[in-house]
Design a protein around this motif. Structure first.
Motif, PDB file in Angstrom:
ATOM      1  N   ASN A  51       0.610  -1.276   0.070  1.00 22.74           N
ATOM      2  CA  ASN A  51       0.116   0.142   0.093  1.00 22.74           C
ATOM      3  C   ASN A  51       0.996   1.307   0.051  1.00 22.74           C
ATOM      4  N   LEU A  52       2.255   1.153   0.059  1.00 23.96           N
ATOM      5  CA  LEU A  52       3.180   2.319   0.339  1.00 23.96           C
ATOM      6  C   LEU A  52       3.528   2.715  -1.140  1.00 23.96           C
ATOM      7  N   GLU A  53       3.516   3.968  -1.398  1.00 24.60           N
ATOM      8  CA  GLU A  53       3.820   4.369  -2.989  1.00 24.60           C
ATOM      9  C   GLU A  53       5.126   4.117  -3.510  1.00 24.60           C
ATOM     10  N   ASN A  54       6.123   4.230  -2.593  1.00 24.73           N
ATOM     11  CA  ASN A  54       7.256   4.182  -3.188  1.00 24.73           C
ATOM     12  C   ASN A  54       8.435   3.309  -2.374  1.00 24.73           C
ATOM     13  N   ASN A  55       9.775   3.172  -2.788  1.00 25.58           N
ATOM     14  CA  ASN A  55      10.793   2.396  -1.955  1.00 25.58           C
ATOM     15  C   ASN A  55      11.184   3.465  -0.697  1.00 25.58           C
ATOM     16  N   PHE A  56      11.146   4.670  -0.833  1.00 24.57           N
ATOM     17  CA  PHE A  56      11.533   5.558   0.057  1.00 24.57           C
ATOM     18  C   PHE A  56      10.437   5.402   1.474  1.00 24.57           C
ATOM     19  N   SER A  57       9.209   5.533   0.958  1.00 22.90           N
ATOM     20  CA  SER A  57       8.067   5.156   2.045  1.00 22.90           C
ATOM     21  C   SER A  57       8.312   4.004   2.752  1.00 22.90           C
ATOM     22  N   ASP A  84      12.786  11.465  -8.523  1.00 21.07           N
ATOM     23  CA  ASP A  84      13.349  10.158  -9.176  1.00 21.07           C
ATOM     24  C   ASP A  84      14.561   9.851  -8.490  1.00 21.07           C
ATOM     25  N   THR A  85      15.471  10.922  -8.136  1.00 22.16           N
ATOM     26  CA  THR A  85      16.736  10.677  -7.210  1.00 22.16           C
ATOM     27  C   THR A  85      16.434   9.726  -6.095  1.00 22.16           C
ATOM     28  N   VAL A  86      15.490  10.128  -5.155  1.00 21.27           N
ATOM     29  CA  VAL A  86      15.315   9.520  -3.775  1.00 21.27           C
ATOM     30  C   VAL A  86      14.483   8.112  -4.215  1.00 21.27           C
ATOM     31  N   GLU A  87      13.837   7.851  -5.173  1.00 23.78           N
ATOM     32  CA  GLU A  87      13.426   6.651  -5.639  1.00 23.78           C
ATOM     33  C   GLU A  87      14.726   5.655  -5.952  1.00 23.78           C
ATOM     34  N   VAL A  88      15.685   6.012  -6.827  1.00 24.48           N
ATOM     35  CA  VAL A  88      16.852   5.387  -7.096  1.00 24.48           C
ATOM     36  C   VAL A  88      17.664   4.915  -5.934  1.00 24.48           C
ATOM     37  N   LEU A  89      17.816   5.933  -5.088  1.00 24.40           N
ATOM     38  CA  LEU A  89      18.693   5.956  -3.884  1.00 24.40           C
ATOM     39  C   LEU A  89      17.992   4.987  -2.874  1.00 24.40           C
ATOM     40  N   SER A  90      16.826   4.752  -2.853  1.00 22.79           N
ATOM     41  CA  SER A  90      15.818   3.996  -1.741  1.00 22.79           C
ATOM     42  C   SER A  90      15.932   2.736  -2.359  1.00 22.79           C
TER      43      SER A  90
END
Length: 115
Positions: free
Chosen positions: A10-16, A82-88
């Protein structure tokens, strides 16, 4: 993540997902940062067990910015960038895959980062 798949899906991205994991005490590579010294002290005083189940002390580290540095020299990213998603995503990869990705993509584009 497998045990509580519904919660993580249910979380939208890897950082979440990483934030959720850290909030509930799972080990992550995220670093908590606050501008409030009392908040930092509170969390540093919370009980924490290391990998061998021994209680460890918390640490408060203070960062002082260079007052003469131009505020435009800083880059801030939202949790949806996008940067945060790649790093996550890198944080969720196993060590070997992460090394290959860093060597193949990040070093070739001359992006400097700490993983």
């Amino acid at each position: 993540m497998r045990r509580y798949a519904n919660d993580f899906n249910n979380l939208e991205n890897n950082f979440s997902r990483l934030s959720y994991m850290q909030h509930f005490g799972l080990p992550t590579r995220l670093l908590d940062v606050t501008t409030n010294a009392l908040v930092a002290l509170y969390f540093a005083c919370q009980s924490h067990l290391d990998s061998e189940r021994h209680e460890t002390d918390g640490i408060v580290t203070m960062f002082f910015s260079n007052k003469t540095q131009n505020i435009d020299d800083f880059t801030y990213y939202s949790s949806r960038s996008d940067t945060v998603e790649v790093l996550s995503t890198l944080a969720l990869m196993d060590e070997e895959k992460r090394k290959v990705f860093i060597e193949k993509y990040l070093l070739s584009t001359k992006i400097l980062m700490i993983c």
